[in-house]
Structures are given as C-alpha cells and as structure tokens.
Design a protein around this motif. Structure first.
Motif, short mmCIF file in Angstrom:
data_model
loop_
_atom_site.label_atom_id
_atom_site.label_comp_id
_atom_site.label_asym_id
_atom_site.label_seq_id
_atom_site.Cartn_x
_atom_site.Cartn_y
_atom_site.Cartn_z
N LEU A 79 39.83 29.86 40.36
CA LEU A 79 38.89 30.99 40.29
C LEU A 79 38.88 31.63 38.91
O LEU A 79 37.83 32.07 38.43
N ARG A 80 40.03 31.68 38.26
CA ARG A 80 40.11 32.23 36.89
C ARG A 80 39.37 31.33 35.91
O ARG A 80 38.61 31.81 35.06
N THR A 81 39.57 30.03 36.05
CA THR A 81 38.90 29.07 35.17
C THR A 81 37.38 29.17 35.31
O THR A 81 36.65 29.05 34.34
N ALA A 82 36.92 29.44 36.53
CA ALA A 82 35.49 29.59 36.80
C ALA A 82 34.98 30.98 36.45
O ALA A 82 33.81 31.29 36.68
N LYS A 83 35.86 31.83 35.94
CA LYS A 83 35.53 33.21 35.56
C LYS A 83 35.02 34.05 36.74
O LYS A 83 34.15 34.90 36.60
N LEU A 84 35.61 33.79 37.91
CA LEU A 84 35.28 34.58 39.09
C LEU A 84 36.30 35.69 39.32
O LEU A 84 35.98 36.69 39.95
N VAL A 85 37.52 35.49 38.84
CA VAL A 85 38.54 36.53 38.93
C VAL A 85 39.18 36.71 37.55
O VAL A 85 39.13 35.83 36.71
N LYS A 86 39.77 37.89 37.38
CA LYS A 86 40.52 38.18 36.15
C LYS A 86 41.89 38.70 36.56
O LYS A 86 42.10 39.10 37.71
N SER A 87 42.81 38.68 35.62
CA SER A 87 44.17 39.12 35.93
C SER A 87 44.65 40.14 34.90
O SER A 87 44.21 40.12 33.76
N THR A 88 45.52 41.02 35.38
CA THR A 88 46.19 41.98 34.51
C THR A 88 47.65 42.02 34.89
O THR A 88 48.00 41.93 36.07
N LYS A 89 48.51 42.10 33.90
CA LYS A 89 49.94 42.11 34.14
C LYS A 89 50.44 43.55 34.16
O LYS A 89 50.07 44.35 33.32
N SER A 90 51.27 43.85 35.15
CA SER A 90 51.89 45.16 35.26
C SER A 90 53.36 44.94 35.59
O SER A 90 53.70 44.59 36.73
N GLY A 91 54.21 45.08 34.59
CA GLY A 91 55.62 44.78 34.79
C GLY A 91 55.79 43.30 35.04
O GLY A 91 55.32 42.47 34.27
#
Length: 118
Positions: A79-91
C-alpha cells in the motif's frame, strides 16, 4: 508494447473519432490497472478501511484484523509503494494513515456502488 491493430471496421466512424481523443494514454491506463490490482485484495481493503477510521500502528492493525504483524507489514508495504498509505515514526512505533483524501473518497464511492447494486 505495441497496441494490437483491430481487423474490424467501426460501425460508427464519427463516434469512434469523437471518443478516441478522450481516451487516456495507454501508459496511464496501465497505471490505473495496477492501482486496481492493489485495491483488489480483501486484506488490503480491510487495512485501508481501518486506516480510514484512524491512524494505527502495525500491532493494532494486526490485532484488529487477527493477522500476524509480518502479514500486516507486508500488505502495508504494498500500500505504501502504491502511495495509498503513509507512515510516521513516533518513538519505536510506526503509525500508518491514508495517504490523502482521495483514498477515502475511492473507498466510499466503491462502497456506495456495492450498496447500490445489492
């Protein structure tokens, strides 16, 4: 890839000539096809639906969908590769959310269509 030439003659040449310039480029249609291949997996649809509700980490998504973290991570990568989801790091955690409002619109329109046809 060269487009296959048809051996058929148009029934309505004027109509074909009118529609042809409005057709997207073949490369765009291939991208659209790839998009629907990604969307065509029920696990990925479940993940997208969950992320439509809230930003979530892999552990929470795995619990929600009764899956392993590894399986969820694999699908999130697609899904990330298809630009359908994004991620953010928290700790130590990585949180996922829908990439933009278009994804939510597509899901809602698809559901509307399914409910309309049932």
């Amino acid at each position: 890839m060269e487009r296959k030439k048809t051996d058929e003659k148009a029934c309505n040449v004027k109509l074909v000539d009118k529609v042809r310039p409005n057709m997207p480029k073949t490369s765009v249609l291939y991208e659209l096809s790839d998009f629907f291949k990604v969307m065509g997996d029920s696990t990925r649809i479940q993940l997208l639906w969950a992320l439509e509700e809230s930003e979530m980490c892999v552990n929470d998504l795995a619990c929600l969908l009764n899956m392993t973290k590894s399986a969820v991570s694999h699908q999130l990568k697609v899904l990330r590769t298809a630009k359908l989801v994004k991620s953010t790091k928290s700790g130590k955690n990585v949180y996922y959310s829908l990439d933009d409002y278009h994804v939510k619109d597509i899901l809602e329109k698809a559901l509307e269509h399914i409910e309309h046809t049932n």
